[in-house]
Design a protein around this motif. Sequence first.
Motif, mmCIF file in Angstrom:
data_model
loop_
_atom_site.group_PDB
_atom_site.id
_atom_site.type_symbol
_atom_site.label_atom_id
_atom_site.label_comp_id
_atom_site.label_asym_id
_atom_site.label_seq_id
_atom_site.Cartn_x
_atom_site.Cartn_y
_atom_site.Cartn_z
ATOM 1 N N LEU A 79 26.513 -8.142 27.952
ATOM 2 C CA LEU A 79 27.582 -7.593 27.112
ATOM 3 C C LEU A 79 28.260 -8.711 26.322
ATOM 4 C CD1 LEU A 79 29.427 -5.320 26.171
ATOM 5 C CD2 LEU A 79 30.741 -5.563 28.279
ATOM 6 N N LEU B 296 37.606 -7.669 26.808
ATOM 7 C CA LEU B 296 36.894 -8.314 25.705
ATOM 8 C C LEU B 296 37.590 -8.259 24.351
ATOM 9 C CD1 LEU B 296 33.347 -7.005 26.663
ATOM 10 C CD2 LEU B 296 34.007 -9.393 26.609
ATOM 11 N N ARG B 297 38.485 -7.288 24.130
ATOM 12 C CA ARG B 297 38.983 -7.056 22.772
ATOM 13 C C ARG B 297 39.675 -8.274 22.153
ATOM 14 N NH1 ARG B 297 42.672 -3.133 25.276
ATOM 15 N NH2 ARG B 297 41.451 -1.483 24.282
ATOM 16 N N LEU C 243 36.789 -2.903 27.389
ATOM 17 C CA LEU C 243 37.586 -3.083 26.174
ATOM 18 C C LEU C 243 38.786 -3.986 26.439
ATOM 19 C CD1 LEU C 243 37.628 0.480 24.537
ATOM 20 C CD2 LEU C 243 36.105 -1.432 24.069
ATOM 21 N N THR D 251 28.100 -9.525 21.995
ATOM 22 C CA THR D 251 29.201 -9.711 21.039
ATOM 23 C C THR D 251 28.939 -10.921 20.147
ATOM 24 O OG1 THR D 251 30.535 -11.133 22.512
ATOM 25 C CG2 THR D 251 30.842 -8.739 22.697
ATOM 26 N N ASP E 13 37.777 -3.067 19.067
ATOM 27 C CA ASP E 13 37.450 -1.930 19.936
ATOM 28 C C ASP E 13 36.264 -1.141 19.394
ATOM 29 O OD1 ASP E 13 39.669 -2.784 21.310
ATOM 30 O OD2 ASP E 13 40.510 -0.789 21.584
ATOM 31 N N LEU F 299 33.091 -3.105 20.070
ATOM 32 C CA LEU F 299 32.744 -3.072 21.495
ATOM 33 C C LEU F 299 32.217 -1.707 21.916
ATOM 34 C CD1 LEU F 299 35.777 -5.118 22.863
ATOM 35 C CD2 LEU F 299 33.383 -5.838 22.878
#
Length: 322
Positions: free
Chosen positions: A225, A285-286, A282, A229, A303, A306
């Motif tokens: 994940l 990571l946001r 979220l 990104t 968001d 993601l």
Amino acid sequence: MPDAGPIEQVLYEVKKTIVGQDPLLERLVVALLARGHILVEGVPGLAKTLAVKSLAEAIGGEFHRVQFTPDLVPADILGTRVYHQPTGEFQVSLGPVFTNLLLADEINRAPAKVQSALLEVMQERQVTIGRETHRVPNPFLVMATQNPIENEGTYPLPEAQTDRFMMKVLVGYPSVTEEFVIVERALTPAAVIQKIIDPGTLVGLQQQTDRVYVDPSLIEFAVHLAHATREPGRIGLDDLARYVTYGASPRSSISLVLAGRALAFIRGRDYAVPADLTDLALDVLRHRLVLSYEALSDDVTADLILQKILANLPVPEPAGRR
């Protein structure tokens, strides 16, 4: 099976004063169990301060609030050496950071040197004043807030500093029903929060959380994940690459696994499942994505990026302890 009963009782007690805001309260407890810190973004009047204060009362911990302003200096939060005239010696006066729960209100209103001083404590959990090093109490949680609608007189947190927060939680307005209950409660004396556990018990719960089993497939999912990104093309999302200048750091993978493990404990399991990680993805990571100017012009948020990545990333099958 882990005993999450005390945590459930703490949440029940806090909800005597807080209406709604269940995601925020749950993530505050996740951060406490995972030894992380939270950055909360929301407009004024959404009970952010009351939530932290109520939580501190329920766990029997000490609570301090620092209102960040442009004229704040590091000594205002860390402490300083004070000259004691009768003895002719300098004595250390510890600042408000020496507490169990610290609310850094409107952290983006203080200059960079103050932000850096606080974030160093968050990482190292200690403060050096003069030649002496002082450790902050255990447990220790920093909840920093920032106002998303006001930019004048603010100093945005650099990416390297926001990365130190385990989660960034977005707090929205209450529903009509919730707001009715909030106003109704405001007409009566505030409920008294009872002490449910003590800091020592919370440390024991943290140690139980450390024993929650995390399958290697979940660690692999968290790593993939984070990598997605940085290189969305690896999972067939080449169109997202132009929106992301920098992806999530390796700290995001660690934070996601630790937070997911704590959420599994809260949910009464001694093993984590994929939903524990995806439910928090979220929030973890946001704030770690650095978006391009193209993303801002196209109104593409972290968001949204993601959510697309999560929809295209294979999720491992739920598995218990092997």
